[in-house]
Design a protein around this motif. Structure first.
Motif, PDB file in Angstrom:
ATOM      1  N   UNK A  50      -1.343   9.395  -6.486  1.00 51.74           N
ATOM      2  CA  UNK A  50      -0.734   8.149  -5.983  1.00 51.74           C
ATOM      3  C   UNK A  50      -1.356   7.665  -4.674  1.00 51.74           C
ATOM      4  N   UNK A  51      -2.164   8.531  -4.038  1.00 53.07           N
ATOM      5  CA  UNK A  51      -2.880   8.086  -2.832  1.00 53.07           C
ATOM      6  C   UNK A  51      -3.995   7.097  -3.186  1.00 53.07           C
ATOM      7  N   UNK A  63      -4.276  -4.385   1.951  1.00 55.26           N
ATOM      8  CA  UNK A  63      -4.479  -3.174   2.754  1.00 55.26           C
ATOM      9  C   UNK A  63      -4.286  -1.907   1.939  1.00 55.26           C
ATOM     10  N   UNK A  64      -3.297  -1.952   1.022  1.00 56.26           N
ATOM     11  CA  UNK A  64      -3.081  -0.761   0.184  1.00 56.26           C
ATOM     12  C   UNK A  64      -4.266  -0.524  -0.754  1.00 56.26           C
ATOM     13  N   UNK A  66      -7.287  -1.297   0.040  1.00 58.76           N
ATOM     14  CA  UNK A  66      -8.412  -0.851   0.883  1.00 58.76           C
ATOM     15  C   UNK A  66      -8.228   0.606   1.328  1.00 58.76           C
ATOM     16  N   UNK A  67      -6.968   1.007   1.487  1.00 62.42           N
ATOM     17  CA  UNK A  67      -6.682   2.354   2.008  1.00 62.42           C
ATOM     18  C   UNK A  67      -6.703   3.376   0.869  1.00 62.42           C
ATOM     19  N   UNK A  69      -7.700   7.040   1.063  1.00 65.48           N
ATOM     20  CA  UNK A  69      -8.224   8.166   1.859  1.00 65.48           C
ATOM     21  C   UNK A  69      -9.017   9.220   1.080  1.00 65.48           C
ATOM     22  N   UNK A  72     -12.437   7.939   0.773  1.00 63.88           N
ATOM     23  CA  UNK A  72     -13.154   7.952   2.057  1.00 63.88           C
ATOM     24  C   UNK A  72     -13.834   9.307   2.255  1.00 63.88           C
ATOM     25  N   UNK A  73     -13.084  10.378   1.934  1.00 62.15           N
ATOM     26  CA  UNK A  73     -13.618  11.728   2.157  1.00 62.15           C
ATOM     27  C   UNK A  73     -14.820  11.980   1.241  1.00 62.15           C
TER      28      UNK A  73
END
Lengths: 97, 199
Positions: A50-51, A63-64, A66-67, A69, A72-73
Protein backbone atom coordinates in the motif's frame (compact mmCIF):
# COMPACT_ATOMS: atom_id res chain seq x y z
CA UNK A 1 69.34 -17.47 -7.22
CA UNK A 2 70.26 -17.16 -3.58
CA UNK A 3 67.91 -18.31 -0.83
CA UNK A 4 67.59 -14.73 0.48
CA UNK A 5 66.36 -13.38 -2.85
CA UNK A 6 63.98 -16.30 -3.25
CA UNK A 7 62.50 -15.64 0.22
CA UNK A 8 62.16 -11.95 -0.60
CA UNK A 9 60.36 -12.67 -3.86
CA UNK A 10 58.07 -15.13 -2.10
CA UNK A 11 57.30 -12.52 0.60
CA UNK A 12 56.54 -9.85 -2.02
CA UNK A 13 54.26 -12.25 -3.85
CA UNK A 14 52.40 -13.06 -0.61
CA UNK A 15 51.99 -9.37 0.20
CA UNK A 16 50.70 -8.66 -3.32
CA UNK A 17 48.28 -11.57 -3.07
CA UNK A 18 46.96 -10.33 0.30
CA UNK A 19 46.54 -6.80 -1.08
CA UNK A 20 44.73 -8.15 -4.16
CA UNK A 21 42.41 -10.23 -1.97
CA UNK A 22 41.58 -7.20 0.21
CA UNK A 23 40.91 -5.09 -2.89
CA UNK A 24 38.70 -7.73 -4.46
CA UNK A 25 36.71 -8.05 -1.22
CA UNK A 26 36.25 -4.28 -1.20
CA UNK A 27 35.29 -4.33 -4.87
CA UNK A 28 32.62 -6.93 -4.15
CA UNK A 29 31.23 -4.89 -1.24
CA UNK A 30 31.12 -1.67 -3.28
CA UNK A 31 29.42 -3.48 -6.15
CA UNK A 32 26.92 -5.04 -3.74
CA UNK A 33 25.90 -1.76 -2.05
CA UNK A 34 23.60 -0.60 -4.86
CA UNK A 35 21.85 -3.94 -5.47
CA UNK A 36 21.47 -4.47 -1.69
CA UNK A 37 19.83 -1.05 -1.37
CA UNK A 38 17.54 -1.74 -4.33
CA UNK A 39 16.66 -5.14 -2.85
CA UNK A 40 15.69 -3.45 0.43
CA UNK A 41 13.28 -1.25 -1.53
CA UNK A 42 11.79 -4.28 -3.31
CA UNK A 43 11.34 -6.14 0.00
CA UNK A 44 9.59 -3.09 1.50
CA UNK A 45 7.30 -2.91 -1.54
CA UNK A 46 6.28 -6.55 -1.01
CA UNK A 47 5.83 -6.17 2.75
CA UNK A 48 3.80 -2.95 2.50
CA UNK A 49 2.37 -2.81 -1.04
CA UNK A 50 0.00 0.00 0.00
CA UNK A 51 3.04 2.30 0.16
CA UNK A 52 3.04 2.14 -3.65
CA UNK A 53 0.01 4.16 -4.63
CA UNK A 54 0.88 3.53 -8.29
CA UNK A 55 -0.44 -0.02 -7.81
CA UNK A 56 -3.91 1.43 -7.15
CA UNK A 57 -3.81 4.97 -8.52
CA UNK A 58 -7.55 5.68 -8.69
CA UNK A 59 -8.60 8.50 -6.37
CA UNK A 60 -5.04 9.39 -5.39
CA UNK A 61 -3.88 13.00 -5.46
CA UNK A 62 -0.74 14.29 -7.17
CA UNK A 63 1.45 14.14 -4.06
CA UNK A 64 0.37 10.62 -3.16
CA UNK A 65 1.22 9.48 -6.67
CA UNK A 66 4.61 11.17 -6.41
CA UNK A 67 5.39 9.75 -2.96
CA UNK A 68 6.55 6.17 -3.61
CA UNK A 69 9.24 5.59 -0.96
CA UNK A 70 10.08 1.94 -1.85
CA UNK A 71 10.64 3.03 -5.45
CA UNK A 72 12.90 5.87 -4.27
CA UNK A 73 15.10 3.31 -2.51
CA UNK A 74 15.25 1.09 -5.60
CA UNK A 75 16.12 4.13 -7.71
CA UNK A 76 18.89 5.23 -5.30
CA UNK A 77 20.36 1.71 -5.37
CA UNK A 78 20.32 1.51 -9.16
CA UNK A 79 21.77 4.99 -9.63
CA UNK A 80 24.50 4.32 -7.07
CA UNK A 81 25.46 1.11 -8.87
CA UNK A 82 25.53 2.76 -12.30
CA UNK A 83 26.93 6.21 -11.52
CA UNK A 84 29.17 5.70 -8.49
CA UNK A 85 30.13 2.06 -7.92
CA UNK A 86 31.31 1.34 -11.47
CA UNK A 87 33.77 4.25 -11.52
CA UNK A 88 34.89 3.51 -7.97
CA UNK A 89 35.74 -0.09 -8.82
CA UNK A 90 37.69 1.05 -11.86
CA UNK A 91 39.68 3.44 -9.67
CA UNK A 92 40.30 0.75 -7.05
CA UNK A 93 41.67 -1.56 -9.70
CA UNK A 94 43.83 1.22 -11.15
CA UNK A 95 45.15 2.05 -7.69
CA UNK A 96 45.92 -1.62 -7.06
CA UNK A 97 48.13 -1.92 -10.17
CA UNK B 1 -0.04 25.72 8.32
CA UNK B 2 -0.37 23.09 5.59
CA UNK B 3 -2.77 24.08 2.83
CA UNK B 4 -4.71 20.87 2.18
CA UNK B 5 -4.30 19.50 -1.32
CA UNK B 6 -1.64 21.98 -2.38
CA UNK B 7 1.26 21.18 -0.10
CA UNK B 8 2.51 17.64 0.35
CA UNK B 9 1.93 16.05 3.73
CA UNK B 10 4.71 16.18 6.32
CA UNK B 11 5.27 12.41 6.07
CA UNK B 12 6.00 12.74 2.34
CA UNK B 13 8.55 15.47 2.98
CA UNK B 14 10.18 13.17 5.55
CA UNK B 15 10.41 10.40 2.91
CA UNK B 16 12.05 12.77 0.42
CA UNK B 17 14.62 13.83 2.98
CA UNK B 18 15.10 10.17 3.94
CA UNK B 19 16.02 9.48 0.31
CA UNK B 20 18.60 12.27 0.27
CA UNK B 21 20.01 11.02 3.57
CA UNK B 22 20.15 7.47 2.19
CA UNK B 23 22.24 8.84 -0.69
CA UNK B 24 24.57 10.46 1.86
CA UNK B 25 24.85 7.18 3.77
CA UNK B 26 25.82 5.28 0.61
CA UNK B 27 28.41 7.89 -0.32
CA UNK B 28 29.95 7.90 3.17
CA UNK B 29 30.02 4.12 3.33
CA UNK B 30 31.57 3.79 -0.13
CA UNK B 31 34.24 6.35 0.78
CA UNK B 32 34.98 4.45 4.00
CA UNK B 33 35.31 1.14 2.14
CA UNK B 34 37.59 2.35 -0.65
CA UNK B 35 39.56 4.86 1.42
CA UNK B 36 40.01 8.60 0.90
CA UNK B 37 42.82 8.22 -1.69
CA UNK B 38 40.76 6.14 -4.12
CA UNK B 39 37.67 8.25 -3.43
CA UNK B 40 39.58 11.42 -4.38
CA UNK B 41 40.92 10.00 -7.67
CA UNK B 42 38.07 11.66 -9.58
CA UNK B 43 37.65 15.32 -8.61
CA UNK B 44 33.85 15.36 -9.11
CA UNK B 45 33.45 12.58 -6.55
CA UNK B 46 35.02 14.64 -3.77
CA UNK B 47 32.26 17.22 -4.15
CA UNK B 48 29.39 14.73 -4.05
CA UNK B 49 28.60 14.41 -0.37
CA UNK B 50 29.42 17.96 0.73
CA UNK B 51 27.22 19.26 -2.11
CA UNK B 52 24.41 16.85 -1.14
CA UNK B 53 24.70 17.95 2.49
CA UNK B 54 24.59 21.61 1.44
CA UNK B 55 21.58 20.94 -0.81
CA UNK B 56 19.69 19.23 2.01
CA UNK B 57 20.34 22.30 4.16
CA UNK B 58 19.13 24.56 1.35
CA UNK B 59 15.94 22.52 0.88
CA UNK B 60 15.17 22.78 4.58
CA UNK B 61 14.46 26.49 4.15
CA UNK B 62 11.19 25.95 2.23
CA UNK B 63 10.29 23.35 4.83
CA UNK B 64 10.87 25.97 7.51
CA UNK B 65 8.79 28.54 5.65
CA UNK B 66 5.90 26.30 4.58
CA UNK B 67 5.51 23.89 7.51
CA UNK B 68 5.26 26.40 10.28
CA UNK B 69 3.05 24.53 12.74
CA UNK B 70 4.54 26.53 15.58
CA UNK B 71 7.39 28.88 16.42
CA UNK B 72 9.45 25.98 17.76
CA UNK B 73 9.01 24.08 14.46
CA UNK B 74 10.26 27.12 12.58
CA UNK B 75 13.28 27.49 14.85
CA UNK B 76 14.07 23.75 14.60
CA UNK B 77 13.86 23.60 10.79
CA UNK B 78 15.74 26.89 10.46
CA UNK B 79 18.58 25.69 12.70
CA UNK B 80 18.83 22.40 10.72
CA UNK B 81 19.05 24.36 7.51
CA UNK B 82 21.84 26.52 8.87
CA UNK B 83 23.98 23.80 10.41
CA UNK B 84 23.67 21.48 7.40
CA UNK B 85 24.60 24.32 5.03
CA UNK B 86 27.53 25.21 7.30
CA UNK B 87 28.72 21.60 7.39
CA UNK B 88 28.28 21.07 3.64
CA UNK B 89 29.86 24.45 2.87
CA UNK B 90 32.86 23.81 5.13
CA UNK B 91 33.47 20.40 3.54
CA UNK B 92 33.15 21.96 0.09
CA UNK B 93 35.81 24.46 1.15
CA UNK B 94 38.05 21.62 2.34
CA UNK B 95 37.78 19.57 -0.87
CA UNK B 96 38.28 22.71 -2.98
CA UNK B 97 41.47 23.42 -1.05
CA UNK B 98 40.30 26.76 0.33
CA UNK B 99 40.12 25.44 3.88
CA UNK B 100 42.89 23.32 5.31
CA UNK B 101 42.27 22.47 8.94
CA UNK B 102 40.96 18.97 9.69
CA UNK B 103 38.95 20.55 12.48
CA UNK B 104 36.40 21.75 9.91
CA UNK B 105 34.96 18.25 10.39
CA UNK B 106 33.69 19.61 13.72
CA UNK B 107 30.97 21.40 11.72
CA UNK B 108 29.54 17.93 10.95
CA UNK B 109 29.59 17.09 14.65
CA UNK B 110 27.82 20.40 15.30
CA UNK B 111 25.29 19.66 12.56
CA UNK B 112 24.40 16.28 14.07
CA UNK B 113 24.26 17.65 17.62
CA UNK B 114 22.12 20.68 16.72
CA UNK B 115 19.83 18.54 14.53
CA UNK B 116 19.38 16.03 17.33
CA UNK B 117 18.67 18.73 19.89
CA UNK B 118 16.20 20.40 17.53
CA UNK B 119 14.37 17.08 17.05
CA UNK B 120 14.03 16.64 20.81
CA UNK B 121 13.12 20.24 21.57
CA UNK B 122 10.41 20.59 18.95
CA UNK B 123 8.68 17.32 19.87
CA UNK B 124 6.19 18.33 22.53
CA UNK B 125 4.70 14.88 23.12
CA UNK B 126 6.05 11.81 24.90
CA UNK B 127 7.65 8.78 23.20
CA UNK B 128 4.43 6.74 22.86
CA UNK B 129 2.02 9.54 21.90
CA UNK B 130 2.17 8.38 18.26
CA UNK B 131 4.72 7.04 15.79
CA UNK B 132 5.84 10.52 14.71
CA UNK B 133 6.58 11.48 18.33
CA UNK B 134 8.48 8.23 18.90
CA UNK B 135 10.54 8.80 15.77
CA UNK B 136 11.35 12.38 16.74
CA UNK B 137 12.71 11.19 20.09
CA UNK B 138 14.59 8.28 18.47
CA UNK B 139 16.04 10.54 15.76
CA UNK B 140 17.03 13.18 18.29
CA UNK B 141 18.95 10.80 20.53
CA UNK B 142 20.47 8.95 17.58
CA UNK B 143 21.85 12.19 16.16
CA UNK B 144 23.14 13.46 19.50
CA UNK B 145 24.97 10.19 20.22
CA UNK B 146 26.24 9.98 16.63
CA UNK B 147 27.79 13.46 16.90
CA UNK B 148 30.70 11.68 18.57
CA UNK B 149 31.73 10.09 15.23
CA UNK B 150 32.67 13.28 13.35
CA UNK B 151 34.15 14.55 16.62
CA UNK B 152 36.52 11.57 16.62
CA UNK B 153 37.15 12.06 12.89
CA UNK B 154 38.30 15.62 13.57
CA UNK B 155 40.88 14.30 16.02
CA UNK B 156 41.73 11.04 14.19
CA UNK B 157 40.85 11.58 10.50
CA UNK B 158 41.84 8.05 9.47
CA UNK B 159 39.69 6.27 12.07
CA UNK B 160 37.73 3.62 10.16
CA UNK B 161 35.46 3.01 13.16
CA UNK B 162 34.47 6.68 13.32
CA UNK B 163 33.95 6.88 9.55
CA UNK B 164 31.85 3.69 9.58
CA UNK B 165 29.80 4.94 12.53
CA UNK B 166 29.24 8.25 10.76
CA UNK B 167 28.09 6.45 7.59
CA UNK B 168 25.80 4.03 9.44
CA UNK B 169 24.19 6.95 11.29
CA UNK B 170 22.76 8.17 7.99
CA UNK B 171 21.27 4.75 7.22
CA UNK B 172 19.61 4.66 10.64
CA UNK B 173 18.27 8.21 10.18
CA UNK B 174 16.96 7.32 6.70
CA UNK B 175 15.16 4.22 8.01
CA UNK B 176 13.60 6.20 10.88
CA UNK B 177 12.44 8.92 8.49
CA UNK B 178 10.97 6.34 6.09
CA UNK B 179 9.00 4.91 9.04
CA UNK B 180 7.31 8.26 9.65
CA UNK B 181 3.55 8.66 9.29
CA UNK B 182 1.56 11.75 10.19
CA UNK B 183 -0.64 9.73 12.55
CA UNK B 184 0.02 6.08 13.26
CA UNK B 185 0.43 3.79 16.24
CA UNK B 186 3.82 2.89 17.68
CA UNK B 187 4.25 -0.55 19.27
CA UNK B 188 0.52 -0.71 19.96
CA UNK B 189 0.37 2.77 21.51
CA UNK B 190 -1.63 5.63 20.04
CA UNK B 191 -2.93 8.62 21.98
CA UNK B 192 -6.60 9.49 21.64
CA UNK B 193 -5.44 13.07 20.97
CA UNK B 194 -3.26 12.10 18.01
CA UNK B 195 -5.99 12.08 15.36
CA UNK B 196 -7.11 9.23 13.11
CA UNK B 197 -4.51 6.44 12.87
CA UNK B 198 -3.24 5.33 9.47
CA UNK B 199 -1.23 2.27 8.60
Amino acid sequence: MSADIAHELHGDREKKRAATAATSARVRIVLALGPATAAAGVVWAFVQPWRLTLLDPHGQGFWWLLAEPPLYIVLVGVLFRVLIARALVQDMEDAGR
Amino acid sequence: MIVAGIEPRAEMVHWWFATAILVLGLLFLAETIVGPEVWARRPWRRYLWPATMFLIGLLLWPVMALYTNSMIHMVAHGSWAQVLMLSGGAELGVVRGKLHSRYWRLTSAGALFVSGTAFLVHEQNGWFFARAAFLHHALGWTLIVAAVFPLVQAIRPRSVAAASGFAMTFFVVAVLLYCDRDSAAILGHFSQFAGVPHR
